[in-house]
Design a protein around this motif. Structure first.
Motif, short mmCIF file in Angstrom:
data_model
loop_
_atom_site.label_atom_id
_atom_site.label_comp_id
_atom_site.label_asym_id
_atom_site.label_seq_id
_atom_site.Cartn_x
_atom_site.Cartn_y
_atom_site.Cartn_z
N LEU A 63 2.44 1.75 -3.48
CA LEU A 63 1.48 2.31 -4.45
C LEU A 63 1.17 3.77 -4.14
O LEU A 63 1.14 4.62 -5.04
CB LEU A 63 0.16 1.51 -4.41
CG LEU A 63 0.17 0.10 -4.98
CD1 LEU A 63 -1.17 -0.59 -4.67
CD2 LEU A 63 0.41 0.12 -6.48
N ALA A 64 0.96 4.06 -2.86
CA ALA A 64 0.50 5.41 -2.49
C ALA A 64 1.62 6.44 -2.54
O ALA A 64 1.34 7.63 -2.69
CB ALA A 64 -0.11 5.38 -1.09
N ALA B 143 0.84 -1.20 0.00
CA ALA B 143 0.00 0.00 0.00
C ALA B 143 0.87 1.25 0.00
O ALA B 143 0.60 2.21 -0.72
CB ALA B 143 -0.91 0.00 1.23
N HIS B 144 1.96 1.20 0.79
CA HIS B 144 2.86 2.34 0.86
C HIS B 144 3.55 2.57 -0.47
O HIS B 144 3.70 3.72 -0.92
CB HIS B 144 3.88 2.12 1.99
CG HIS B 144 4.66 3.34 2.33
ND1 HIS B 144 5.83 3.68 1.72
CD2 HIS B 144 4.38 4.36 3.19
CE1 HIS B 144 6.25 4.83 2.20
NE2 HIS B 144 5.39 5.27 3.09
#
Lengths: 147, 119
Positions: free
Chosen positions: B56-57, B53-54
């Motif tokens: 991608l974000a 998630a990190h």
């Protein structure tokens, strides 16, 4: 030789007071007949504000570290969150369908020298973009793409 | 002198319109995966593990998508809430309600900017 008639020659010296009826809500407002969809469309505003704030919380948690992120994912597993997200998904689809339905009707007859495409073509393009982008982002988020 | 809200009307309508259009397009996959898929076990939980998630974000595109996912629904939401208040309570209180709601959206947008920068 006679002059042209003056249309204001017989007008009163002071304009008369305009009488207006007090404003009143239509009988079927807010949930009767066609007002139902209108009112529900307005009420989705609450859902969108809550969703915006929830994505803000998720982004903040991601920036705060792994423990914060895990705790957020754990919270999302609660029945309340799942129920809210299910209702929100219905609300978002309702907004999309209603808004995309307006879109072809809101087109001007001409854009410069060009005529806008026919309504069904615009509608099909909007749905194609919606479904396409949603599928792409679902693939990315679910790990099917960019793994 | 024009009321400040009237001056801001084009900007508010732009954000409102994009909130409906882009907000709806972006919220659909967010709700399907983050809101329902992962919590219900349809999507494996490690698809959005902290590391992934990190990753991608923290990409520029990821930051822009997240910014859009926060800011646009907020503006769409407050503008519709303003009109709901007018429909149900009349226009008398709009002078108070409208600035409060737009202030909430502006504050949320500012926090969104901070949130995507600090990822």
């Amino acid at each position: 030789m006679s002059r042209d008639a003056n249309p204001h020659a017989m007008a009163p010296s002071k304009p008369g007071r305009t009488r207006t009826a007090p404003p009143q809500l239509p009988d079927r407002f807010p949930f009767g007949g066609r007002y139902l969809a209108y009112t529900l469309f307005d009420l989705t505003g609450i859902l969108y504000v809550l969703l915006g704030l929830m994505v803000l919380c998720a982004t903040w948690a991601l920036g705060s570290g792994a423990a914060s992120w895990s705790s957020l994912l754990e919270r999302h597993r609660s029945v309340v969150y799942i129920a809210f997200h299910a209702v929100a998904l219905i609300g978002v689809i309702f907004v999309g369908v209603r808004f995309f339905g307006f879109f072809p009707k809101a087109q001007p007859p001409r854009v410069g020298p060009l005529k806008p495409p026919p309504g069904p073509v615009i509608l099909a393009a909007l749905y194609a973009v919606w479904i396409g982008v949603a599928a792409l982002l679902c693939g990315v988020l679910a790990g099917g793409i960019l793994r | 002198m024009k009321h400040p809200l009237l001056k801001l009307e084009p900007l508010i309508w732009l954000l409102f319109g994009q909130g409906i259009l882009l907000g709806t397009i972006l919220l659909t996959p967010w709700l399907l995966v983050m809101g329902l898929g992962i919590p219900l076990g349809i999507v494996p939980a490690d698809a959005l593990s902290y590391e992934r998630a990190h990753l991608l974000a923290s990409h520029l595109v990821g930051r822009l998508v997240l910014l859009g996912l926060i800011v646009l629904p907020l503006w769409k939401g407050v503008h519709h809430m303003r009109h709901t208040f007018i429909d149900f309570g009349g226009a008398k209180r709009d002078a108070l309600v409208a600035p409060l709601l737009y202030l909430l959206a502006a504050l949320g947008s500012l926090l969104a900017l901070v949130a995507v920068v600090r990822i």
